[in-house]
Design a protein around this motif. Structure first.
Motif, short mmCIF file in Angstrom:
data_model
loop_
_atom_site.label_atom_id
_atom_site.label_comp_id
_atom_site.label_asym_id
_atom_site.label_seq_id
_atom_site.Cartn_x
_atom_site.Cartn_y
_atom_site.Cartn_z
N ILE A 9 64.66 16.35 26.09
CA ILE A 9 63.60 17.36 26.16
C ILE A 9 64.20 18.76 26.13
N ALA A 21 63.61 21.51 23.28
CA ALA A 21 63.10 22.83 23.65
C ALA A 21 63.96 23.94 23.06
N ILE A 43 60.35 23.85 31.77
CA ILE A 43 59.79 23.25 30.55
C ILE A 43 58.75 22.21 30.92
N MET A 73 54.91 22.06 29.71
CA MET A 73 54.45 20.93 28.88
C MET A 73 53.39 20.11 29.59
N ASN A 74 53.53 19.92 30.89
CA ASN A 74 52.52 19.18 31.64
C ASN A 74 51.17 19.89 31.59
N MET A 87 50.12 21.86 29.22
CA MET A 87 49.58 21.68 27.86
C MET A 87 48.98 20.29 27.70
N ASN A 88 49.70 19.27 28.17
CA ASN A 88 49.17 17.91 28.07
C ASN A 88 47.87 17.77 28.85
N LEU A 109 54.09 14.96 30.60
CA LEU A 109 55.31 14.69 29.85
C LEU A 109 56.47 14.48 30.82
#
Length: 193
Positions: free
Chosen positions: A119, A123, A148, A152-153, A155-156, A164
């Protein structure tokens, strides 16, 4: 065919390719990272235990993960499937399955380490600001991964997907990640990994 490993050969159960079946098992077993690549990373962790730890760093392994000889793997497996994980597993392990035996703890933690490295590498190559291209220290990697992961979490979650980066790295898990980071780096420098 079952998911497993033997002398560097990894097999993945074909049923894991069925999204519905894999999701059913992910929820049933409480395995947030139950994916094909997650299985592969776990199984390769067993292989790398043989390459990087057996005969090279077993004393450090035992001090960090526990004695892989007592109880035996079969005894630990039977106990785990009869009694389940200890109630406080989240305070000491990356997953409930990791609490089963030191070898499984290593493989689960190794898989999480590979997740973090991959990851962070992705990134960097996508130009995400929090990631640094040189990931020399585990502490730097953990800080970047957390940043990160939070982004990302979010966004998910904004589109209804699972996190993620679901791991919370408690101090005993960080110590295990540090051991893995050190044996991987040592092998890299020595050209044995």
């Amino acid at each position: 065919m079952a998911t497993g490993h033997c002398q560097g050969r990894i097999t993945i159960n074909i049923q894991e390719a069925d999204d519905d079946e894999r999701e059913r098992l992910r929820v049933q077993l409480g395995e947030s990272q139950r994916t094909l690549i997650g299985h592969f990373r776990h199984e390769i962790g067993h292989y790398y235990w043989e390459v990087l730890v057996r005969g090279h760093a077993e004393a450090g392994f035992k001090a960090t993960f526990g004695d892989h000889e007592q109880p035996t793997y079969n005894e630990a497996l039977e106990r785990h499937y009869q009694s389940g994980p200890p109630a406080d597993w989240q305070e000491r392990f990356i997953s409930a399955y990791a609490s089963m035996h030191p070898w499984e703890d290593f493989a689960e933690t190794f898989a999480a380490y590979l997740d973090m490295v991959c990851i962070l590498d992705s990134a960097v190559h996508q130009g995400l600001g929090a990631a640094r291209s040189e990931q020399s220290s585990l502490d730097t990697m953990l800080i970047d991964y957390q940043q990160i992961g939070m982004a990302m979490n979010e966004m998910n979650r904004s589109v209804g997907l699972v996190d993620l980066v679901p791991e919370v790295f408690v101090q005993p898990v960080v110590a295990k990640l540090r051991f893995i980071h050190e044996v991987v780096n040592r092998a890299s420098v020595q050209g044995t990994g």
